[in-house]
Design a protein around this motif. Structure first.
Motif, mmCIF file in Angstrom:
data_model
loop_
_atom_site.group_PDB
_atom_site.id
_atom_site.type_symbol
_atom_site.label_atom_id
_atom_site.label_comp_id
_atom_site.label_asym_id
_atom_site.label_seq_id
_atom_site.Cartn_x
_atom_site.Cartn_y
_atom_site.Cartn_z
ATOM 1 N N THR A 235 0.829 -1.205 0.000
ATOM 2 C CA THR A 235 0.000 0.000 0.000
ATOM 3 C C THR A 235 0.863 1.254 0.000
ATOM 4 O O THR A 235 0.539 2.246 -0.664
ATOM 5 N N GLY A 236 1.986 1.204 0.711
ATOM 6 C CA GLY A 236 2.890 2.347 0.750
ATOM 7 C C GLY A 236 3.457 2.706 -0.604
ATOM 8 O O GLY A 236 3.674 3.886 -0.904
ATOM 9 N N THR A 237 3.679 1.700 -1.464
ATOM 10 C CA THR A 237 4.194 1.991 -2.808
ATOM 11 C C THR A 237 3.135 2.706 -3.647
ATOM 12 O O THR A 237 3.462 3.510 -4.528
ATOM 13 N N ARG A 238 1.871 2.407 -3.376
ATOM 14 C CA ARG A 238 0.793 3.056 -4.140
ATOM 15 C C ARG A 238 0.587 4.496 -3.693
ATOM 16 O O ARG A 238 0.161 5.332 -4.488
ATOM 17 N N GLU A 239 0.877 4.772 -2.436
ATOM 18 C CA GLU A 239 0.623 6.106 -1.884
ATOM 19 C C GLU A 239 1.850 7.009 -1.913
ATOM 20 O O GLU A 239 1.768 8.175 -1.532
ATOM 21 N N LEU A 245 2.122 4.696 -10.402
ATOM 22 C CA LEU A 245 1.410 3.430 -10.231
ATOM 23 C C LEU A 245 2.208 2.553 -9.282
ATOM 24 O O LEU A 245 3.393 2.293 -9.514
ATOM 25 N N GLY A 246 1.552 2.127 -8.207
ATOM 26 C CA GLY A 246 2.228 1.283 -7.234
ATOM 27 C C GLY A 246 2.083 -0.193 -7.554
ATOM 28 O O GLY A 246 1.682 -0.583 -8.651
ATOM 29 N N VAL A 247 2.410 -1.010 -6.568
ATOM 30 C CA VAL A 247 2.407 -2.464 -6.747
ATOM 31 C C VAL A 247 0.974 -2.994 -6.741
ATOM 32 O O VAL A 247 0.152 -2.605 -5.914
ATOM 33 N N ILE A 288 6.662 -0.891 -10.174
ATOM 34 C CA ILE A 288 6.314 0.498 -9.870
ATOM 35 C C ILE A 288 6.591 1.374 -11.091
ATOM 36 O O ILE A 288 7.657 1.282 -11.704
ATOM 37 N N ILE A 289 5.626 2.206 -11.435
ATOM 38 C CA ILE A 289 5.818 3.195 -12.491
ATOM 39 C C ILE A 289 5.998 4.554 -11.833
ATOM 40 O O ILE A 289 5.169 4.988 -11.023
ATOM 41 N N ASP A 307 12.220 3.718 0.806
ATOM 42 C CA ASP A 307 11.510 4.698 1.629
ATOM 43 C C ASP A 307 10.354 4.046 2.388
ATOM 44 O O ASP A 307 10.138 4.307 3.573
ATOM 45 N N VAL A 308 9.620 3.193 1.684
ATOM 46 C CA VAL A 308 8.468 2.532 2.303
ATOM 47 C C VAL A 308 8.914 1.587 3.415
ATOM 48 O O VAL A 308 8.303 1.526 4.492
ATOM 49 N N LEU A 309 10.008 0.857 3.180
ATOM 50 C CA LEU A 309 10.503 -0.076 4.196
ATOM 51 C C LEU A 309 10.946 0.658 5.461
ATOM 52 O O LEU A 309 10.834 0.134 6.567
ATOM 53 N N VAL A 310 11.461 1.873 5.293
ATOM 54 C CA VAL A 310 11.863 2.669 6.446
ATOM 55 C C VAL A 310 10.643 3.196 7.190
ATOM 56 O O VAL A 310 10.624 3.270 8.419
#
Length: 320
Positions: A235-239, A245-247, A288-289, A307-310
Motif C-alpha cells: 500500500t505504501g508503494t501506491r501512496e 502506479l504502485g504495486v 512500480i511506475i 523509503d516505504v521499508l523505512v
C-alpha cells in the motif's frame, strides 16, 4: 509442515545453489534469488550490461534440473507462433495437428526479450500467468515445473521495445548480476580457455522433485501480523508521492509466495518480517511506475521501496 521437511528443503535448496555456483562464481546471493523464483513457481527478469553472465546463469539453472529446456532468441521479426507453436493441416491424416513451440519446456530462456515486437511479447502473457497456451481456441498446458528466464540489455535502446507493465508484473523477481569482484575476476581470467561454463553444471534434481518442493513451500506458515506488514508495504508503494502506479495485488501475492520459499530455504517453517524486507526490493521495484517529474529528477523505483521499508514498522514478536 515438520522441521524434518524444512531441513530437507533447505538442504536441497543449498545443493541447487552449489551446483549453479560452479558456473557463476561469486554471485551466490543472486543464485539464491533465481532458485527462489523457480521454487515459488515464478519467472525471472535479468537486466544487466552485456557480458555479465546472464545467459550463462539461465543455462546453468536449466542444466541443474533434469528436465527440458529451450532458448528463444528474441528479434524484431519473431512471430507469436514462433514462440507458442502453430496448427498445421496434415494432408495424409486429414486433420489439423498442433506443433508445439519452444515455450513448451521446463526452463525457457527468452534472450533479449525487449528486442521482440509488442505483438510477440504479448504471446507470453497467458503462458506466464496460467502455464498454458491457447491456439485456435484450444488450450495446451506447458506442464510443471515451468519458468521463463528473460534477459534484457538496459544500454542498447535502438531496435528495442519496452516491456509493458502487464508483462513486467508477471515476473516474480527482477535482478542483475553486475561485474565480478577482483578475486572472482582473476579466477575467471585464469580459466579463460573454458568458453562454456554452463556445461560444467549437470542435473542434481529431478523435475518432479522441483514440483514437490514448490508444493512444500506453499505450506509455510505466515502469521496474520506478517501478512498485514506485507500489505502495508505494498500500500505504501501506491501512496508514495513519486509513484504514478504502485504495486498491484499480483505483486503482493508474489511477495507472499517468495517469502514462504525464502523462509523454508533457511530451514524455517514460518515467515518473519525480515524475509519480507529482504525480498521486497527484488519483487516489488520493477512493478512500480514513476511519476514523470520524479523520473526526470533521478528518483528510482528501488528508492521508493526503500523509503516505504523505512516508514512501515514491522510487527513485534513477544515471547510466550
Amino acid at each position: 509442515m515438520t522441521q524434518e521437511q524444512a531441513n530437507w528443503f533447505a538442504d536441497a535448496f543449498n545443493r541447487l545453489v552449489d551446483n549453479v555456483d560452479q558456473a557463476i562464481l561469486g554471485k551466490r546471493d543472486v543464485i539464491r534469488l533465481v532458485i527462489g523464483a523457480l521454487l515459488s513457481e515464478g519467472h525471472l527478469l535479468l537486466e544487466d550490461f552485456p557480458g555479465t553472465g546472464k545467459t550463462v546463469l539461465a543455462k546453468s539453472l536449466a542444466n541443474t534440473i533434469d528436465g527440458s529446456n529451450s532458448r528463444i532468441q528474441f528479434t524484431p521479426d519473431l512471430l507469436p507462433s514462433d514462440v507458442t507453436g502453430v496448427t498445421i493441416y496434415d494432408q495424409g491424416k486429414g486433420v489439423f495437428e498442433f506443433h508445439r513451440g519452444p515455450i513448451f519446456a521446463s526452463i525457457v530462456l527468452a534472450d533479449e526479450i525487449n528486442r521482440a515486437s509488442p505483438k510477440t511479447q504479448s504471446a507470453l502473457l497467458e503462458v506466464m500467468e496460467e502455464s498454458k497456451v491457447t491456439v485456435d481456441g484450444v488450450g495446451y498446458p506447458v506442464g510443471a515445473p515451468f519458468m521463463v528466464i528473460a534477459t534484457q540489455n538496459p544500454i542498447e535502446q535502438a531496435g528495442t521495445y519496452s516491456l509493458p507493465e502487464a508483462q513486467l508484473d508477471r515476473f516474480l523477481i527482477k535482478t542483475s548480476l553486475g561485474h565480478p569482484d577482483h578475486d572472482t575476476a582473476v579466477a575467471l581470467l585464469l580459466d579463460s580457455s573454458n568458453r562454456a561454463r554452463a556445461d560444467l553444471v549437470s542435473p542434481v534434481i529431478a523435475a518432479d522433485s522441483i514440483v514437490a518442493m514448490s508444493r512444500l513451500a506453499a505450506e509455510v506458515h505466515v502469521d496474520a501480523s506478517v501478512v498485514g506488514y506485507l500489505n502495508e508495504i505494498v500500500t505504501g508503494t501506491r501512496e508514495h508521492k513519486d509513484a504514478r502506479l504502485g504495486v498491484s495485488m499480483r505483486g503482493a501475492l508474489a511477495l507472499a509466495r517468495a517469502s514462504k520459499t525464502w523462509a523454508l530455504s533457511q530451514g524455517r517453517t514460518y515467515v518473519t518480517p525480515d524475509d519480507v524486507r529482504e525480498l521486497a526490493p527484488h519483487v516489488l521495484s520493477h512493478r512500480i511506475i514513476l511519476d514523470p517529474e520524479a523520473d526526470f529528477a533521478g528518483v528510482t523505483a528501488e528508492q521508493i521501496v526503500s523509503d516505504v521499508l523505512v516508514t512501515v514498522e514491522p510487527p513485534v514478536y513477544r515471547a510466550a
